[in-house]
Design a protein around this motif. Structure first.
Motif, short mmCIF file in Angstrom:
data_model
loop_
_atom_site.label_atom_id
_atom_site.label_comp_id
_atom_site.label_asym_id
_atom_site.label_seq_id
_atom_site.Cartn_x
_atom_site.Cartn_y
_atom_site.Cartn_z
N ARG A 115 0.86 -1.18 0.00
CA ARG A 115 0.00 0.00 0.00
C ARG A 115 0.89 1.23 0.00
NH1 ARG A 115 -2.38 0.05 6.26
NH2 ARG A 115 -0.37 -0.18 7.27
N ASN A 153 -5.50 7.27 4.24
CA ASN A 153 -5.04 6.67 5.51
C ASN A 153 -3.61 7.10 5.78
OD1 ASN A 153 -5.69 4.73 7.70
ND2 ASN A 153 -3.82 3.75 6.95
N GLU A 154 -3.42 7.79 6.88
CA GLU A 154 -2.07 8.13 7.36
C GLU A 154 -1.18 8.69 6.24
OE1 GLU A 154 -0.61 4.65 9.41
OE2 GLU A 154 -1.55 5.28 11.27
N TYR A 278 0.40 4.26 18.45
CA TYR A 278 0.81 2.92 18.87
C TYR A 278 1.99 3.04 19.81
CZ TYR A 278 -2.37 1.36 15.31
OH TYR A 278 -3.52 1.15 14.61
N GLU A 310 -7.08 5.38 15.73
CA GLU A 310 -6.54 4.02 15.84
C GLU A 310 -5.61 3.94 17.04
OE1 GLU A 310 -4.23 2.65 12.53
OE2 GLU A 310 -5.58 3.50 11.06
N TRP A 318 4.22 -4.98 13.64
CA TRP A 318 5.25 -4.43 12.75
C TRP A 318 6.50 -3.98 13.49
CZ3 TRP A 318 5.30 0.43 14.79
CH2 TRP A 318 4.09 0.93 15.29
N PHE A 348 -7.49 0.12 15.69
CA PHE A 348 -7.22 -0.77 14.58
C PHE A 348 -7.08 -2.13 15.24
CE2 PHE A 348 -4.76 -3.49 11.96
CZ PHE A 348 -5.34 -3.31 10.72
N GLU A 358 -1.20 -8.31 8.15
CA GLU A 358 -1.48 -7.84 9.51
C GLU A 358 -2.20 -8.88 10.37
OE1 GLU A 358 -3.24 -3.89 8.64
OE2 GLU A 358 -1.28 -3.15 9.30
N HIS A 361 -1.76 -8.90 14.17
CA HIS A 361 -2.07 -7.66 14.90
C HIS A 361 -3.28 -7.90 15.79
CE1 HIS A 361 -2.94 -3.43 15.62
NE2 HIS A 361 -1.84 -3.09 14.98
C1 GAL Z 1 -1.67 2.01 11.12
C2 GAL Z 1 -2.49 1.89 9.84
C3 GAL Z 1 -3.47 0.73 9.93
C4 GAL Z 1 -2.78 -0.50 10.43
C5 GAL Z 1 -2.14 -0.19 11.76
C6 GAL Z 1 -1.46 -1.37 12.40
O1 GAL Z 1 -0.51 2.77 10.94
O2 GAL Z 1 -3.21 3.07 9.62
O3 GAL Z 1 -4.03 0.52 8.65
O4 GAL Z 1 -1.82 -0.88 9.52
O5 GAL Z 1 -1.17 0.80 11.58
O6 GAL Z 1 -0.85 -1.01 13.62
#
Ligand code: GAL
Length: 666
Positions: A115, A153-154, A278, A310, A318, A348, A358, A361
């Motif tokens: 992406r 997104n971001e 995060y 999120e 990640w 998220f 993912e 996650h």
């Molecule tokens: C964010 C992203 C989400 C997902 C998430 C996982 O940065 O916007 O789509 O990937 O991380 O932590």
């Protein structure tokens, strides 16, 4: 700046997250919706990565999936934050427009299959992304479930700068708007250095990887251009939606995590500020870094309520080691964002995936399903968030600010600085943590913003200060404010250029000193100060010109010279610290500045206390991050348990309470 204050419709704190029904068969949708209702979910973000399904071929649309899921969610009384899917263009797009692919600094075009791989300056991408945004807006503008638009997104992740041909052409145009002539550009970029002078606009390229250090002004302008190009993508989609749809429009920032776009500029373009956050498993004090991100987001929102779009219920997937949240940690994290102004607490993601990158996650509905502790915690959190509804729209006051300027960060990160140990981010976090430990709520400010609301402004490692911002800081001190700078601040102006005369050119008079020479320390070297503190990374050869030396260097390259100084300037004060202090040494410095500025502080404690102010009432959020009960002294009614709290009641270890206290005097 938008006049919208909140999501229309139900007046409640929002709870929910990203939902990906396209990854699941219909029978799972039924289960998802049942579970969402059980957890009190009232807002889900959908469609974020659905472009390939919504437009399977160029110009051919299929909205059947969205039609069905939006209707189902609406029937279940769950509102929709409808995304434009433009962070992930379909395979047909990448095949039809190979030149639209983003290119890295060393020339690699990014491939389909992930992406965020498209050049923001590609005209094909601009056309396709605004077209799908307009189609969605036309179709769902009147749908009663859709209460918010989520563009893309971001922005800025995974790449900010694209070095493709479209970007180079757009960069030249951007430069022609910024500089009235090539002579002006040559002067601004200092191109007489290393014979880099340009004789025609089309000689200017993106700052691709070169033999050694690139021209810093060139790179800085390319970064500014790249942030602006992404912002143009956002405003183009936003305007395409706005032509059809009345709902507020947002995009999810990464304030505090991703340094790549200048969010001060972006914040003025969204209706409601939204942020993703995060935890970094590498940091011991990550609950403090969470507070930093939340305070920064509230500051971007100019004090208005914002949405935590999120965060994670537990581990992400990640990081090198993805550490699960311990029992109670998700609750503390979520409510800490709420304490600092979030009126939406989203995750998220709603359901953990089975396929794709993912799948490891965490999610509200984990792989372990309804029988899990995680699910029970999620349901309990939904109830907590619902109980916060009386606090909706209440605000957070701060009397202390930290200067934060993305451009200064970008500049300091360029090649060939005096020491590789200079780390602006680490210094901002260290100063923030010292303030946090003293219970001081902080706003972040651009150095050219109105500072008059603050008793003290800290500026750790504010390397680049534009002339106008320097004037603003000077005026703030002159009018009675207290400023505190760390080393390597005010060193360069707009184009990474050193002003004439000794360092720090932008601050000499305010600080009442000059720095004759930087005296960076060797790897691991520590220096002693006359008050017993220890410094790392840096020292300066300082000549006082009016300031008083509060502490001196007891050893090291700056021995006997000033280490901490204080200067009376106009009706105010300016402090300077010439080395990296840590832990209790930094705490003492910060406390001294706060006392000088007359700011109230609390004893150091593990209990995070933040007040949200409503009409005639305070909501005192208390989050106990420690292993002992603590934080007594607040009396009122706990919104979370609806129990009376006596002043003698501490907050249980690891617990949270939100005490409603009537405010005398309005
Ligand atoms: C964010 C992203 C989400 C997902 C998430 C996982 O940065 O916007 O789509 O990937 O991380 O932590």
């Amino acid at each position: 700046m938008s006049t919208v204050t909140w999501i229309p419709g139900r007046q409640t704190i929002r709870f929910g997250g990203d939902y990906n029904p396209e990854q699941w068969p219909r029978e799972v949708w039924d289960d998802d919706i049942r579970l969402m209702r059980e957890a009190g979910v009232n807002l889900v973000s959908i469609g974020i990565f659905s472009w390939a399904l919504l437009e399977p071929q160029e110009g051919t649309y299929d909205f059947s999936l969205l039609d069905e899921i939006i209707d189902r969610l609406h029937a279940a009384d769950i509102d929709v934050d409808l995304a434009t899917p433009t962070a992930s263009p379909p395979a047909w797009f990448c095949r039809a427009y190979p030149h639209a692919r983003a290119v890295t600094r060393d020339g690699t075009p990014l491939a389909f299959g992930s992406r965020g791989i498209v050049s923001p300056s590609s005209p094909e991408y601009r056309r396709a992304s605004t077209a799908i945004a307009a189609k969605l807006a036309e179709r769902y503008a009147q749908h009663p479930a859709v209460v918010l638009w989520h563009v893309h997104n971001e922005y800025g992740a995974p790449i900010t700068e694209s070095y493709d041909e479209y970007s180079v052409a757009a960069f030249r145009l951007w430069l022609q708007r910024r500089y009235s002539s090539l002579d002006e550009l040559n002067a601004a970029w200092g191109t007489n250095f290393w014979g880099q002078r340009y004789g025609a606009w089309d000689e200017i390229d993106a700052p691709h990887r070169s033999g050694t250090a690139s021209n810093p002004a060139h790179r800085l302008d390319f970064h500014r251009f790249s942030s602006a190009a992404l912002l143009e993508c956002f405003t183009a989609e936003r305007d395409a939606i706005r032509a059809h749809a009345p709902q507020p429009i947002t995009t999810n920032f990464m304030a505090g995590m991703c340094p790549s776009v200048d969010l001060w500029k972006w914040a003025d373009e969204v209706d409601i500020v939204a942020n993703d956050h995060y935890l970094s498993a590498e940091q011991d004090d990550n609950h403090i870094q969470l507070s930093l991100a939340a305070d920064l987001t509230r500051s971007l929102a100019r004090g208005k309520p914002w949405i935590l779009m999120e965060h994670s219920t537990s581990a992400v997937n990640w990081q090198p080691r993805n550490i699960a949240k311990r029992p109670g940690e998700m609750r503390r994290n979520s409510l800490a964002h709420a304490a600092r102004g979030a009126d939406g607490v989203l995750f998220f993601q709603i359901r953990a995936g089975q396929r794709g990158a993912e799948k490891f996650h965490s999610a509200l509905i984990p792989q372990a399903g309804e029988a899990s502790r995680k699910w029970r915690e999620s349901v309990a959190l939904g109830a907590d968030v619902a109980a916060l509804t009386p606090a909706l729209g209440s605000t957070v006051d701060a009397r202390v600010a930290i200067a934060w300027d993305w451009e200064s960060f970008w500049a300091q990160d360029l090649d060939w600085r005096p020491s590789v140990d200079l780390d602006h981010r680490e210094r901002v976090e260290a100063f923030y943590a010292a303030l946090w430990r003293r219970g001081v709520t902080v706003d972040f400010v651009h150095p050219s913003a109105d500072l008059s609301a603050y008793d003290a402004v800290f500026a750790p490692s504010l390397y680049l200060i534009e002339d106008q911002a320097a004037e603003n800081l000077r005026e703030y001190a002159a009018q009675g404010g207290t400023l505190a700078f760390s080393y390597f601040s005010g060193i360069v102006s707009t184009n990474d250029n050193v002003p004439s005369g000794p360092y720090p050119g932008q601050l000499r008079d305010v600080l009442g000193l000059v720095v004759e020479e930087f005296l960076p320390l060797r790897a691991g070297e520590r220096v002693q100060l006359s008050d017993g503190s220890t410094g790392r990374v840096w020292s300066d050869d300082i000549q006082l010109q009016g300031a008083a030396a509060i502490t001196t260097f007891a050893d090291g390259p700056g021995v006997d010279g000033p280490a901490v100084t204080r200067n009376d300037f106009g009706r105010g004060t300016a402090w300077y610290v010439a080395t990296a202090l840590d832990g209790t040494d930094l705490d003492s410095f910060v406390l001294r500045v706060l006392e000088d500025a007359g700011v109230d502080t609390s004893p150091v404690s593990d209990v995070e206390t933040v007040v949200r102010r409503g009409p005639g009432v305070d909501y005192v959020f208390q989050i106990n991050h420690g292993a002992q009960d603590a934080g007594a002294g607040v009396a009122g009614q706990d919104l979370l348990t609806d129990q009376a709290i006596a002043a003698s009641d501490p907050v249980p270890a690891g617990g949270v309470r939100v005490v409603r206290v009537a405010r005398s005097g309005g």
